[in-house]
Design an enzyme around this catalytic site. Structure first.
Site, PDB file in Angstrom:
ATOM      1  N   PHE A  10       0.837  -1.198   0.000  1.00 47.62           N
ATOM      2  CA  PHE A  10       0.000   0.000   0.000  1.00 47.62           C
ATOM      3  C   PHE A  10       0.870   1.246   0.000  1.00 47.62           C
ATOM      4  O   PHE A  10       1.768   1.391   0.832  1.00 47.62           O
ATOM      5  CB  PHE A  10      -0.917   0.014   1.228  1.00 47.62           C
ATOM      6  CG  PHE A  10      -1.856   1.183   1.251  1.00 47.62           C
ATOM      7  CD1 PHE A  10      -2.993   1.182   0.467  1.00 47.62           C
ATOM      8  CD2 PHE A  10      -1.595   2.283   2.045  1.00 47.62           C
ATOM      9  CE1 PHE A  10      -3.867   2.258   0.471  1.00 47.62           C
ATOM     10  CE2 PHE A  10      -2.456   3.370   2.063  1.00 47.62           C
ATOM     11  CZ  PHE A  10      -3.597   3.358   1.277  1.00 47.62           C
ATOM     12  N   GLY A  11       0.600   2.145  -0.932  1.00 44.23           N
ATOM     13  CA  GLY A  11       1.303   3.426  -1.008  1.00 44.23           C
ATOM     14  C   GLY A  11       0.361   4.578  -0.730  1.00 44.23           C
ATOM     15  O   GLY A  11      -0.780   4.581  -1.202  1.00 44.23           O
ATOM     16  N   TYR A  12       0.813   5.569   0.032  1.00 51.74           N
ATOM     17  CA  TYR A  12      -0.029   6.710   0.401  1.00 51.74           C
ATOM     18  C   TYR A  12       0.642   8.044   0.092  1.00 51.74           C
ATOM     19  O   TYR A  12       0.030   9.095   0.227  1.00 51.74           O
ATOM     20  CB  TYR A  12      -0.382   6.650   1.887  1.00 51.74           C
ATOM     21  CG  TYR A  12       0.829   6.579   2.795  1.00 51.74           C
ATOM     22  CD1 TYR A  12       1.456   7.736   3.246  1.00 51.74           C
ATOM     23  CD2 TYR A  12       1.359   5.358   3.174  1.00 51.74           C
ATOM     24  CE1 TYR A  12       2.574   7.674   4.060  1.00 51.74           C
ATOM     25  CE2 TYR A  12       2.464   5.278   3.989  1.00 51.74           C
ATOM     26  CZ  TYR A  12       3.069   6.436   4.435  1.00 51.74           C
ATOM     27  OH  TYR A  12       4.181   6.367   5.224  1.00 51.74           O
ATOM     28  N   GLY A  13       1.908   8.030  -0.306  1.00 47.84           N
ATOM     29  CA  GLY A  13       2.651   9.238  -0.664  1.00 47.84           C
ATOM     30  C   GLY A  13       3.321   9.002  -2.008  1.00 47.84           C
ATOM     31  O   GLY A  13       2.689   8.525  -2.946  1.00 47.84           O
ATOM     32  N   SER A  14       4.611   9.278  -2.084  1.00 48.36           N
ATOM     33  CA  SER A  14       5.319   9.144  -3.365  1.00 48.36           C
ATOM     34  C   SER A  14       5.304   7.719  -3.913  1.00 48.36           C
ATOM     35  O   SER A  14       5.426   7.522  -5.116  1.00 48.36           O
ATOM     36  CB  SER A  14       6.761   9.633  -3.234  1.00 48.36           C
ATOM     37  OG  SER A  14       7.469   8.840  -2.300  1.00 48.36           O
ATOM     38  N   GLU A  87      12.334   2.870   3.045  1.00 53.80           N
ATOM     39  CA  GLU A  87      11.469   3.387   4.092  1.00 53.80           C
ATOM     40  C   GLU A  87      12.045   3.331   5.509  1.00 53.80           C
ATOM     41  O   GLU A  87      11.599   4.074   6.378  1.00 53.80           O
ATOM     42  CB  GLU A  87      10.126   2.645   4.081  1.00 53.80           C
ATOM     43  CG  GLU A  87       9.386   2.719   2.754  1.00 53.80           C
ATOM     44  CD  GLU A  87       8.960   4.126   2.362  1.00 53.80           C
ATOM     45  OE1 GLU A  87       8.740   4.972   3.256  1.00 53.80           O
ATOM     46  OE2 GLU A  87       8.854   4.389   1.154  1.00 53.80           O
TER      47      GLU A  87
END
Length: 183
Positions: A10-14, A87
């Site tokens: 899951f990605g929420y930014g870049s 990350e």
């Protein structure tokens, strides 16, 4: 059953528009239990130790609309290694799993990186105005903090994802910089 073997990130930014890894499927998704927040003090990329900026993290509570990527079984370990390198540099993020609902209605278990509220870089601004004050003046090795927020909002809108809090931060920060520059 294939779904039991699927590996989702899951990605929420870049990560939403620049994942940096191979994937087999990409869908807009909503992860539950966390919300997108400018809650990470950036000492390198978007600020300095003396004047930190703010970057995105997932903070506890609510839900977050982002992008889920399905990764092949063959690529799973390489993707995890890549994400950990990307990350977990300062360990301000924690590797977790969360349920997400895909745009097609399926529920999947996704690998996510959430903000560690006990880490020294964690800070939860009380308002969009407070966040904007920080964002408007911070600069780091990767550039202006305001450019980071503007780029994030722009890419999210292109994906059809709205984040009113982040958009409010951008609006207030733009107002601060236009007053300073006389625009």
């Amino acid at each position: 059953m294939r779904d039991m073997e699927d590996f989702w990130v899951f990605g929420y930014g870049s990560l939403m528009w620049k994942p940096g890894f191979a994937f087999e499927e990409r869908q807009i998704a909503r992860a539950y239990g966390y919300r997108r927040s400018l809650c990470i003090r950036s000492w390198v990329h978007r600020g300095t130790r003396e004047k930190p900026g703010l970057v995105l993290g997932l903070d506890r509570g609510g839900s977050c609309k982002g992008v889920a990527f399905r990764v092949s079984k063959a690529e799973r370990e390489a993707v995890i290694a890549y994400l950990r390198e990307r990350e977990l540099v300062t360990n301000v993020y924690l590797e977790r799993f969360a349920q997400a609902r895909l745009a097609d209605g399926r529920w999947v278990r996704t690998l996510i990186y959430v903000a560690d509220p006990t880490h020294e870089q964690f800070e939860r601004p009380s308002s969009p105005e407070e966040a904007a004050d920080i964002v408007a003046s911070a600069v780091g090795a990767s550039g202006d903090n305001l450019d980071y927020v503007r780029n994030t909002v722009t890419h999210m809108r292109e994906l059809g994802i709205r984040d009113h809090w982040l958009e409010s931060v951008l609006h207030h920060a733009d107002g601060l910089t236009s007053r300073v520059s006389g625009r």
